[in-house]
Design an enzyme around this catalytic site. Structure first.
Site, PDB file in Angstrom:
ATOM      1  CE1 TYR A   1       0.009  68.383  33.572  1.00 19.20           C
ATOM      2  CE2 TYR A   1      -0.724  66.267  32.735  1.00 19.20           C
ATOM      3  CZ  TYR A   1      -0.784  67.657  32.717  1.00 19.20           C
ATOM      4  OH  TYR A   1      -1.634  68.277  31.862  1.00 19.20           O
TER       5      TYR A   1
ATOM      6  CD  GLU B   1      -1.325  71.099  37.095  1.00 17.51           C
ATOM      7  OE1 GLU B   1      -1.949  70.976  38.161  1.00 17.51           O
ATOM      8  OE2 GLU B   1      -1.878  71.094  35.968  1.00 17.51           O
TER       9      GLU B   1
ATOM     10  CG  ASP C   1      10.495  91.240  26.871  1.00  9.09           C
ATOM     11  OD1 ASP C   1      11.464  90.485  26.697  1.00  9.09           O
ATOM     12  OD2 ASP C   1       9.395  91.089  26.308  1.00  9.09           O
TER      13      ASP C   1
ATOM     14  CB  THR D   1      12.569  84.335  24.603  1.00 10.16           C
ATOM     15  OG1 THR D   1      13.516  85.208  24.001  1.00 10.16           O
ATOM     16  CG2 THR D   1      11.180  84.874  24.403  1.00 10.16           C
TER      17      THR D   1
ATOM     18  CE  LYS E   1      12.993  86.531  20.406  1.00  9.63           C
ATOM     19  NZ  LYS E   1      12.028  86.317  21.481  1.00  9.63           N
TER      20      LYS E   1
ATOM     21  NE  ARG F   1      10.825  78.141  18.804  1.00  5.51           N
ATOM     22  CZ  ARG F   1      11.109  79.329  18.280  1.00  5.51           C
ATOM     23  NH1 ARG F   1      10.388  80.387  18.603  1.00  5.51           N
ATOM     24  NH2 ARG F   1      12.106  79.475  17.450  1.00  5.51           N
TER      25      ARG F   1
HETATM   26  N1  DSN Z   1       8.554  87.157  17.384  1.00  5.55           N
HETATM   27  C1  DSN Z   1       9.653  87.486  18.241  1.00  5.55           C
HETATM   28  C2  DSN Z   1      10.754  88.131  17.477  1.00  5.55           C
HETATM   29  O1  DSN Z   1      10.944  87.692  16.387  1.00  5.55           O
HETATM   30  O2  DSN Z   1      11.397  89.038  17.945  1.00  5.55           O
HETATM   31  C3  DSN Z   1       9.124  88.315  19.269  1.00  5.55           C
HETATM   32  O3  DSN Z   1       7.974  87.718  19.752  1.00  5.55           O
END
Ligand code: DSN
Length: 424
Positions: free
Chosen positions: A47, A49, A193, A219, A222, A228
């Site tokens: 933990y 925080e 974003d 994110t 990707k 993730r």
């Molecule tokens: N679900 C993601 C994507 O596939 O682009 C975006 O949240």
């Protein structure tokens, strides 16, 4: 303790599925063993925080170092002055930014979900469209590219406090300098974003938002090829712009507001095992091999788009400058849902996706979204893109024909045999 075979057998099956199929979902990728090992480490037991050096728990001296390395590497990768690496996902990162920048009921201006935007950019089914007042811009009907005139017009009329740019299904670069002019004119902040093209921005293959956009989220799983998760960055920290108050007072800087909006604002304990995996992925992305990989992702996407066009498919905006493309299937008389379901039978994975001005529902859609990050990680090059387009086309033009789909399935298996998940 006996091994939980119910779960571990399924994990093994999922691994086999990933190994044998052609993965064309634009937002998916395969991580390195190091990223995987960091995620599956003892750091999950801790933990923590708070922030490095300012935690609410003892025993954080080691995870503090891990988190500091993640922040340092991320800032280097994107040329950012400040970052928070704790958001559990891109949606959490965006939630924290909206909480830090806005009061409930404030206006936001985002990219229409049905034109390629994201749920967290103001969709009425998401917190962003329920707590705040969303307005939207979209793409030009003729060009399929972002309509900046529309963005300007809506911004002038509505005076949003926050303009959100970035997309989930858009194959073109963004003009961040132009968006900044619009934002400055109406007194708005900008959130970029970059979840989808982040890896291409980090390696200089696409415009960087760092100089022009106040806050940037992405994110990490990707194109960035990490675990993730999500992160928030700023090219430069700046003073709390709207005098927003926090529970304990009035933070002076945006960095303080954003940190507070992540924890305690929207999250509890950070996932230090995932933060360690983020640090490993950022380290990998700083290496020259990653730039080579990204370049190949882009080459593969451009080649794949050409191959689809040769076979009579319509790509929204006519092509791609990044890792992805949105294919309008109306000219083939097939829905996105039917195409997705038929392709899965051949072990080819895509996702159905709305196309701009779609008349089908989000559950059916008129298009599919296709991307090359995952197949490139598996070692595929331009010369294999014609084969992939041929296989996808064979399925889409023969939906319901089991014999042909099984023949494609056999070809897919042969094509993917003896390829590791992570070949770069
Ligand atoms: N679900 C993601 C994507 O596939 O682009 C975006 O949240």
């Amino acid at each position: 303790m006996a091994r939980d075979t119910a779960i571990f057998d399924l994990i093994e099956k999922e691994k086999e599925r990933q190994l044998h199929g052609i993965e064309l979902i634009a937002s998916e990728n395969f991580v390195s063993d190091d990223v995987m090992n960091a995620m599956g480490s003892v750091l999950t037991n801790k933990y923590a925080e708070g922030l490095p050096g300012k935690r609410y728990y003892g025993g954080c001296e080691i995870v503090d170092q891990v988190e500091n390395i993640a922040i340092e590497r991320l800032c280097k990768l994107f040329g950012a002055e400040w970052a928070n690496v704790q958001p559990h996902s891109g949606a959490q990162a965006n939630a924290a930014v909206l909480l830090a920048c806005l009061n409930p009921g404030d206006k936001i201006l985002g990219f229409d979900l049905s034109h390629g935007g994201h749920l967290t950019h103001g969709s009425p089914v998401n917190f962003s469209g329920k707590i705040y007042k969303p307005h939207f811009y979209g793409v030009n009907k003729e060009t399929g590219k972002v309509d900046y005139e529309m963005m300007e017009e809506v911004a002038r009329r509505e005076k949003p406090k926050l303009i959100i740019c970035g997309a989930s299904a858009y194959s073109r670069d963004w003009d961040y300098a132009r968006i900044r002019k619009i934002a400055d004119e109406v007194g708005a902040l900008i959130l970029a974003d970059i979840s989808h093209p982040a890896g291409m921005i980090a390696t200089g293959m696409l415009n960087s938002p760092m100089e022009h956009c106040h806050i940037v989220t992405t994110t990490t799983h990707k194109t960035l090829r990490g675990p993730r998760g999500g992160v928030i960055m700023m090219g430069k920290n700046f003073d709390n712009p709207f005098g927003l108050k926090w529970v304990n007072g009035n933070p002076k800087s945006m960095a303080a507001l954003l940190d507070a909006a992540v924890f305690p604002g929207t999250q509890g304990g950070p996932l230090e095992h995932v933060i360690a995996a983020k640090a490993v992925a950022f380290g990998e992305a700083l290496k020259p091999e990653y730039a080579t990989y990204m370049n190949q992702v882009k080459l593969n996407a451009a080649t794949l788009a050409e191959e689809f066009v040769k076979r009579g498919y319509q790509i929204i905006s006519g092509g791609t400058e990044n890792h992805s493309m949105l294919i309008d299937l109306r000219s083939k008389g097939v829905t996105g849902k039917d195409a997705e379901n038929a392709l899965v039978l051949a072990d080819i994975t895509v996702n159905k996706n709305m196309v701009p001005f779609d008349t089908e529902s989000p559950f059916v859609t008129s298009g599919i979204r296709v991307g090359t990050p995952a197949i490139t990680t598996r070692g595929m090059k331009e010369n294999e893109m014609a084969k992939i387009a041929e296989l996808v086309d064979k399925v889409i033009t023969n939906i319901g024909n089991d014999e042909i789909i099984q023949a494609v399935h056999k070809e897919v298996k042969e094509l993917m045999a003896n390829r590791p998940l992570f070949a770069w």
